[in-house]
Design a protein around this motif. Structure first.
Motif: not given
Length: 368
Positions: A176-178, A262-264, A295-301, A323-328
């Motif tokens: 999901p992170g990648v 997310f792409c949009l 995206t790398i540091l503050l997304s929970g990835f 939010w996208f990583i949570i959804i994935l």
């Protein structure tokens, strides 16, 4: 020598006239120091846990108090039955559930062995393993203290079980992170650089004097990147499934629609960056500092948000990748449906709409 000094002075004038470049040059060290100083940490603190205390005796309360007094855990709620465990994990706030069986104190003091169960959300295997180790260390310390007070050889037997990722595969977190990182890179950065290149080469003015409207020009620019991003998302999902065994327990259609959303959002950010910049270099730097690093540091990835200072946790809420990583993870690992992911989906959709409207208006103001 005089010509060289004149050239140096001219270059200095160019640098000081470009306020955005100055902001990047002086703001980048500050941002990097703050992010790398506070965000990058292996410690986990103030993690929300739930307690199912079926004993409700002195020893169970003492053990619960000892766990919360450590500073690593905070009791979010007390559960009434085992049926409440799965809904609590699906909400995503609670990371650990401590199950204390009936007669815990009696078994601990008289039977010399007291069973205890730790249930951990292993959708993030690194964090899950760390939490189990912290809890086991606290329980062991409590056991040793109690053993020193009595003559009986007391023992607490802990049974741990990782939910959603029992084999603790790190790839379940990295896929999901990648995917999030690559979609942000392709959709946002490439869009901003492409549109800025048109402005930098002077071809954007040719497009604007044509019968095409600015909105049509933007759509024509971003649609190929939407298709490319969607193909990349499918490729990552296929590789994760066939090579790494990454499960997709939820609806594949819902997952693809979330990827499209997310792409949009990323494309709208790319358009906004291109409307605010006139050079490819500036657009690339803003994209990296404003999009890729958060995206790398503050997304929970990579790093758990719970261990960060409160201001960074609040700031992370405006990062779409969070939010996208949570959804994935909810759809792929927990089998969640739209009923469970409606809130992050609504937030991500609101961000997308806001950035689209803002980017189109800025584009018209500057170029039409």
């Amino acid at each position: 020598m005089r010509e060289f000094l004149v050239f140096v002075r001219k270059e200095c004038y160019h640098i000081f006239r470009d306020r955005r470049t100055l902001l990047i040059l002086f703001g980048m060290p500050v941002v990097l120091i703050v992010l790398f100083g506070f965000a990058i940490t292996n410690e986990v603190r103030n993690v929300k846990i739930a307690v199912l205390d079926q004993a409700k005796d002195t020893y169970s309360r003492q053990l619960t108090d000892r766990i919360t007094a450590s500073g690593y855990f905070t009791v979010d709620r007390y559960l009434a039955s085992e049926k409440d465990i799965e809904p609590v994990f699906r909400e995503g706030e609670v990371k650990v559930v401590v199950v204390l069986p009936p007669n815990f104190g009696h078994e601990f003091y008289h039977g010399r062995k007291a069973p205890l169960q730790l249930l951990t959300d292993a959708s993030d295997p690194n964090t899950g393993t760390t939490l189990v180790n912290y809890a086991n260390a606290i329980i062991l310390q409590y056991q040793q203290e109690m053993t020193g007070k009595v003559t009986l050889p007391l023992t607490i037997q802990t049974a741990s079980r990782m939910i959603y990722n029992p084999s603790l595969k790190s790839v379940f977190l990295f896929v999901p992170g990648v995917m999030t990182l690559i979609l942000m890179l392709v959709s946002a950065m490439m869009t901003s650089i492409t549109i800025t290149r048109e402005k930098e080469l002077g071809t954007m003015e040719i497009l604007l004097v044509s019968p095409l409207k600015p909105l049509t020009i933007i759509a024509g620019k971003v649609i190929p990147y939407i298709a490319l991003s969607f193909i990349i998302a499918l490729t990552i999902l296929a590789m994760g499934f066939w090579i790494f065994g990454m499960p997709v327990k939820g609806s594949l259609l819902l997952l693809l629609l979330e990827c499209l959303l997310f792409c949009l959002a990323a494309l709208s950010l790319g358009i906004l960056i291109s409307s605010l910049t006139n050079s490819q270099q500036t657009a690339m730097m803003i994209s990296m500092m404003g999009l890729l690093l958060p995206t790398i540091l503050l997304s929970g990835f990579v790093f758990p948000l719970e261990s960060m200072p409160k201001p960074l946790q609040v700031f992370a809420n405006i990062v779409p990748a969070k939010w996208f990583i949570i959804i994935l993870k909810d759809i792929m690992l927990k089998g969640a449906g739209l009923r469970q992911v409606w809130q992050p989906t609504l937030i991500l959709g609101g961000m997308t709409l806001f950035f689209l409207v803002l980017s189109v208006r800025k584009f018209k103001t500057r170029l039409s």
